[in-house]
Design an enzyme around this catalytic site. Structure first.
Site, PDB file in Angstrom:
ATOM      1  N   ILE A  14     -38.778  -7.022  -4.409  1.00 48.40           N
ATOM      2  CA  ILE A  14     -39.100  -8.442  -4.340  1.00 48.40           C
ATOM      3  C   ILE A  14     -40.348  -8.675  -3.495  1.00 48.40           C
ATOM      4  CG2 ILE A  14     -37.640  -8.972  -2.332  1.00 48.40           C
ATOM      5  CD1 ILE A  14     -38.180 -11.174  -5.464  1.00 48.40           C
ATOM      6  N   LYS A  90     -34.023 -15.474  -0.281  1.00 49.85           N
ATOM      7  CA  LYS A  90     -32.667 -15.902  -0.639  1.00 49.85           C
ATOM      8  C   LYS A  90     -31.785 -14.690  -0.923  1.00 49.85           C
ATOM      9  CE  LYS A  90     -32.508 -14.801  -5.092  1.00 49.85           C
ATOM     10  NZ  LYS A  90     -31.440 -14.026  -5.765  1.00 49.85           N
TER      11      LYS A  90
END
Length: 308
Positions: A14, A90
Site C-alpha cells: 500500500i 485504514k
C-alpha cells in the site's frame, strides 16, 4: 507553509502503490526517511523501527503509518509522544479503545491525528452525499466482492485476529456508506463466514437500519474471481444512484455523471496537510465501529478451509 518533513512507517504494497506517489506529487510534504522491517526506499535513510527513525531523524514533523493495524498503536503512540503529527492508514487500529486513547494523546500534545478512509475520497462520494442530502434514500444495497489472492498475495496478517479478514476491504464500503447517508445507521443482524483454518472472516452478510427504518444490506466476499465488484446502489424518490468501481463511476437515474479526476490518496494527503496547517485532527471511527458491531452481533458460520 514550508513543506512538512515526513517519515513513513511500513514500506509494503500500500505504501509503494499509493502513499509514495501521492507524497511525491504533493509539495506540502518532503519525505525524509522510512522505517520498515523488510524494505526501504531508494535514496532515503531506512531504519528498522519507528523509534530508531525518530531518534536518528529528529527533524521529522509527521509520520504516515502503513503497517498492519495490529501493530499501529505502538507506532502511533511513539510518534505522538514525540510531538509528531500522525497519518494512519485504514483501519486506524485493531480496536476502538486504542484509537480513542491515541486521540486523547494527540489532543494533549497539540498535534494532528488523521484516521484516513481513502474510499471516502473516491470521486463519486461527495456527489452522492449531496444528492442524498436532498433526496432521502429508501433502500441501500452494497456489493463488495474481490479476490483476496490477487489483492493480498501471501499476506498472512489479514487472517490473524485483528487483521479484519474480509472487513479489510469491506470497511472501505462502510466508510463510503457512513459518509453519504444523511442519518446514522446501526447493525441489526449479520452472518460472518470463517474458514476452518482462519481467525478472520472470508465473507459477511450484514443488515443495517437507521432511525427512519431505512434498509441497508451489505454483502462482502473475498472469494470472487474474474471481475471484481465494488458497488453501492441507492434507491430514492428522485431516481437510483448506482456507484461502481469503488466510487470511480456513478450513474444517477441511468445518467453517467462527470466526476472529479483527483485520486484518493492525493486527496488524502491534501487533507492531511490542511489538518496540520490548521491545527486540527480528523478521527471518525464510525466505519470501524460497524466492524466491531459485526463481530459482536453477527452469527459465526464455519466454512471450508482457505489457503492464500
Amino acid at each position: 507553509m514550508t513543506a512538512i518533513k515526513l517519515g513513513i512507517v511500513g514500506v509494503g504494497k500500500i505504501a509503494t502503490d499509493q502513499h509514495l506517489p501521492a507524497i511525491a506529487a504533493n509539495g506540502d510534504f518532503h519525505l525524509l526517511a522510512s522505517a520498515s522491517r523488510n524494505a526501504s526506499i531508494d535514496g532515503l535513510p531506512g531504519f528498522t523501527s519507528i523509534d530508531e527513525m525518530l531518534a536518528r531523524q529528529p527533524e521529522i514533523e509527521a509520520v504516515a503509518l502503513c503497517m498492519p493495524p495490529q501493530h499501529r498503536y505502538q507506532a502511533a503512540h511513539a510518534a505522538l509522544t514525540a510531538g509528531k503529527h500522525v497519518f494512519m492508514e485504514k483501519p486506524p487500529g485493531a480496536t476502538l479503545s486504542e484509537v480513542a486513547d491515541l486521540e486523547k494523546l494527540a489532543q494533549a500534545k497539540g498535534v494532528t491525528l488523521f484516521a484516513s478512509w481513502h474510499s471516502r475520497h473516491a470521486p463519486a462520494v461527495q456527489v452522492m452525499k449531496s444528492f442524498l442530502a436532498k433526496h432521502a434514500p429508501s433502500k441501500v444495497e452494497v456489493i463488495w466482492k474481490e479476490d483476496v489472492r490477487h489483492w493480498h498475495p501471501g499476506q498472512e496478517w489479514i487472517w490473524e485476529a485483528g487483521g479484519l479478514g474480509v472487513f479489510d476491504p469491506g470497511i472501505n464500503a462502510l466508510s463510503i456508506v457512513t459518509e453519504i447517508l444523511p442519518n446514522a445507521m446501526f447493525l441489526k443482524s449479520g452472518v460472518l463466514e470463517f474458514p476452518a483454518n482462519r481467525d478472520a472472516p472470508i465473507a459477511a452478510d450484514l443488515r443495517f437500519t437507521d432511525a427512519t427504518g431505512l434498509a441497508v444490506h451489505a454483502a462482502f466476499d473475498w472469494r470472487q474471481t474474474g471481475k471484481q465488484s465494488w458497488e453501492i446502489n441507492v434507491a430514492t424518490g428522485a431516481g437510483e444512484l448506482r456507484m461502481a468501481d469503488g466510487g470511480a463511476k456513478l450513474w444517477i437515474d441511468g445518467v453517467a455523471q462527470e466526476l472529479p479526476e483527483e485520486g484518493e490518496y492525493p486527496s488524502l494527503y491534501r487533507h492531511f496537510a490542511s489538518l496540520v496547517k490548521n491545527g486540527q485532527s480528523d478521527v471518525d471511527l464510525s466505519p470501524l465501529r460497524h466492524v466491531a458491531d459485526a463481530f459482536m452481533l453477527g452469527k459465526r458460520k464455519e466454512v471450508e478451509a482457505f489457503d492464500s
